[in-house]
Design an enzyme around this catalytic site. Structure first.
Site, PDB file in Angstrom:
ATOM      1  CG  ASN A 182      -1.944  -1.120   1.155  1.00 40.98           C
ATOM      2  OD1 ASN A 182      -2.912  -1.044   0.405  1.00 40.98           O
ATOM      3  ND2 ASN A 182      -1.713  -2.172   1.930  1.00 40.98           N
ATOM      4  CD  GLU A 183       4.553   1.493  -3.018  1.00 38.30           C
ATOM      5  OE1 GLU A 183       4.973   2.103  -2.014  1.00 38.30           O
ATOM      6  OE2 GLU A 183       5.266   0.732  -3.687  1.00 38.30           O
ATOM      7  N   PRO A 184       2.310   5.201  -0.744  1.00 34.52           N
ATOM      8  CG  PRO A 184       4.152   6.544  -0.215  1.00 34.52           C
ATOM      9  CD  PRO A 184       3.794   5.193  -0.772  1.00 34.52           C
TER      10      PRO A 184
END
Length: 658
Positions: A182-184
């Site tokens: 879950n990336e920025p």
């Protein structure tokens, strides 16, 4: 227990109103931390605590006749946890028969037997070594056709819900704050999905993939919402490169720019970190701002150097008002005068600076970091890879040689996995052409090289380099190391290639050190009987080569410490290409002139296979010579800012004692 359901708005409101981050009442220490954070001396100790918690949960569920549902992570952080669980299975009868596990993520597209796949990682690290049923562990499938992905991701979450939800979720954290993948930018209510990987994530993974160009651009990840639905969450972080993002997640606001910050309002979450990863937390970086501290010498040096840097004032210009305005009034009350404290710290820092790393002959060494006698020392530099010596302490290496010491270098590993295939192909072509050009009739050798060349042309992700390929790559790096030794001025007979067995797996994942590794190091120390030993002091990553190499050195030193020659042996630790010791820790700083900086750069250039797109670049896109120069200049600049002499660059060391 039924699965909890995350309410994104509730979590955001709880986090924004979280009282854990506000000053305490009178008589209580101030805390800035919004997530319970346990700090351990090192990652091994921390991993043991987490493994024990997981084992206790499994056994408790067994007593209750229930399944234990675990959410598992991959990457370097949980490796030791898994190794300890495997040991507990084999030695303490810990059974996994009641365990059901779900992994967080998988690269896309990715075959399960690829050496880069998380399927293979989990089997090699855990599943193949315990008694978990094959039908009870689940990982996202990196081969699902694109048209079926949405339904597949929904079904993956449904499987978790069908067994009652996750009892325990183990997490790592990316350098950009990602949990799972879950990336920025990921929202708190995000579900399991295909995601495009952030560039920084791909760069960080370049080490495992042999270069950025091999890293997939996409991955399947469990979403933030199902992660938050776990009843218990533990996040692991090791090393100073995680320090900044840990501080943001623990002390900063809840923000999609740091997805780990979403964990702030989870009802049962812990961050488990080592001292390096905790170094930016307020209670570690400036503990005097949080609570009363014991003002020993180390704490005073830390506080005064920090105060000087933060105010941009030389140490000798700090005033009593500066102390009082920055939470150090009790230090003044204890010692009386800020000026006297300033003088004391200034003198200590000044005494760390020396142009004589082997000791200055016929000089008063009362306030020097190294002894004057013996004037000519036997020096043993341990280099984990074949270029760490010149990258990390090339200026000091050169000074030791120029000042007449007998300098030996021990290259602990072959470094073969850090050689790109095209470099090996170039080397193979040279050998074959050399033999042809000079009429050397060696059909067996030529065929060996040609077979290796053919393998490199058709190798698959699921294949590791053959022993012949590893030999070629190791010889290439050995030749570069010898070139550096000649450049610095020591005979190649004083270059020792240890080829420690733990390293020779052909993959990034190494074997644990064994008796043979330790014995190799011990025998060399016994042979040379050094007055000085230099070794890499990068201890952050428990499975980094530097740390494993140090473990072998430390074990050998402990075995040898009773011997007479060891009474005269001092051990100095240097850092790698990414970071430097904090200034209050430094016990020897060796300055370099502009000419010496250039000469060090030329020495690094001897390692041609590591230039122009090095295989294991990590998150830093600079080449090693650039990293080293910028780090060394930054150290010199810091000394200058604190009011000491201005140098072009400095290499720094900390003394290790038994």
């Amino acid at each position: 227990m039924s699965q909890q359901t995350v309410n994104p708005q509730t979590i955001l409101m709880q986090a924004s109103n979280n009282g854990k981050g506000t000053p305490g009442t009178i008589g209580q220490p101030i805390t800035y931390e919004k997530i319970p954070t346990q700090i351990f001396a090192d990652s091994k100790e921390a991993s043991n605590a987490v493994a024990r918690e997981i084992a206790d949960l499994i056994r408790q569920k067994q007593k209750e006749g229930k399944k234990c549902v675990l959410g598992l992570a991959t990457g370097s952080s949980p490796k030791t946890v898994y190794a300890i669980l495997v040991r507990m299975h084999k030695e303490e009868a810990l059974s996994f028969k009641n365990v059901i596990s779900f992994n967080l993520d998988e690269y896309y597209q990715m075959e399960p037997d690829s050496i880069y796949s998380y399927h293979r990682f989990m089997k090699e690290q855990l599943f193949d070594h315990v008694d978990i049923a094959k039908e009870n562990y689940f990982l996202p499938d990196g081969t699902v056709p694109p048209a079926l992905l949405r339904d597949y991701c929904t079904s993956y979450e449904n499987k978790i819900n069908a067994v009652g939800g996750l009892d325990f979720q183990l997490l790592g954290i990316g350098g950009n704050g990602h949990i799972g993948f879950n990336e920025p930018g990921s929202l708190i209510n995000s579900r399991t999905r295909l995601i495009t990987l952030d560039h920084s994530t791909r760069v960080a993974a370049g080490m495992e993939f042999g270069g950025l160009h091999n890293v997939p651009r996409k991955a399947i990840t469990l979403g933030v919402a199902p992660i938050l639905n776990a009843r218990r969450i533990v996040l692991l972080a090791w090393g100073e490169r995680k320090a900044s993002v840990i501080r943001g997640a623990v002390e900063g606001p809840v923000t999609e720019l740091n997805p780990a910050s979403y964990l702030q309002a989870h009802p049962d979450v812990s961050f488990v970190v080592d001292e390096s990863a905790a170094s930016e937390l307020t209670r570690i970086k400036t503990p005097w701002a949080v609570d009363s501290v014991v003002w020993d010498n180390k704490m005073i040096k830390k506080a005064i150097s920090h105060l000087s840097s933060s105010l941009n004032k030389p140490i000798l210009k700090l005033t009593d008002k500066d102390y009082n305005d920055n939470g150090m009034s009790d230090l003044l009350a204890q010692y009386g005068s800020g000026y006297e404290i300033n003088i004391n710290v200034f003198n200590q820092l000044q005494h760390t600076i020396t142009g004589w790393p082997g000791g200055k002959p016929n000089a008063d060494d009362t306030h020097r970091p190294e002894r004057a006698q013996p004037s000519k020392k036997r020096v043993l530099i341990f280099s984990p890879h074949p270029d760490d010596d010149i990258i990390s302490m090339g200026g000091t290496f050169q000074r030791l040689v120029d000042q007449g010491h007998e300098v030996h270098v021990a290259y602990q590993t072959s470094g073969n996995i850090a050689v790109a295939d095209d470099e090996a192909l170039r080397f193979i072509d040279f050998v074959v052409d050399f033999n042809k050009g000079f009429g050397i009739d060696s059909p067996e050798a030529n065929q060996l090289f040609l077979d290796a060349k053919e393998f490199l042309k058709h190798t698959k992700d699921s294949e590791i380099d053959t022993p012949e390929i590893r030999k070629v790559k190791g010889l290439l790096r050995q030749g570069e190391a010898k070139a550096t030794c000649r450049f610095v001025g020591i005979p190649t007979s004083q270059a020792h290639f240890l080829n420690m067995p733990f390293y020779e797996t052909g993959t990034v994942q190494k074997k644990p050190i064994g008796e043979e590794d330790i014995k190799i190091v011990e025998n060399l120390i016994e042979e040379i009987k050094p007055h000085q030993i230099y070794a890499a002091g990068d201890f952050a990553d428990p499975h980094g080569t530097h740390k494993v190499c140090w473990d072998a050195i430390e074990a050998a030193l402990q075995r040898s410490k009773h011997k007479n020659f060891m009474k005269d042996c001092w051990v100095w630790l240097y850092r790698g290409a990414w970071a430097e010791w904090d200034i209050y820790e430094i016990e020897m700083a060796v300055p370099m002139s502009p000419d010496q900086v250039l000469k060090k750069r030329q020495g690094i250039f001897k390692h041609q296979s590591q230039k122009d797109g090095v295989v294991f670049q990590g998150e830093d896109s600079r080449e090693f010579w650039q990293r080293a120069e910028e780090r060394n200049r930054a150290t010199a600049h810091l000394y200058d800012e604190l009011g000491l002499a201005e140098y072009e660059a400095m290499e720094a060391f900390v003394r290790w004692k038994f």
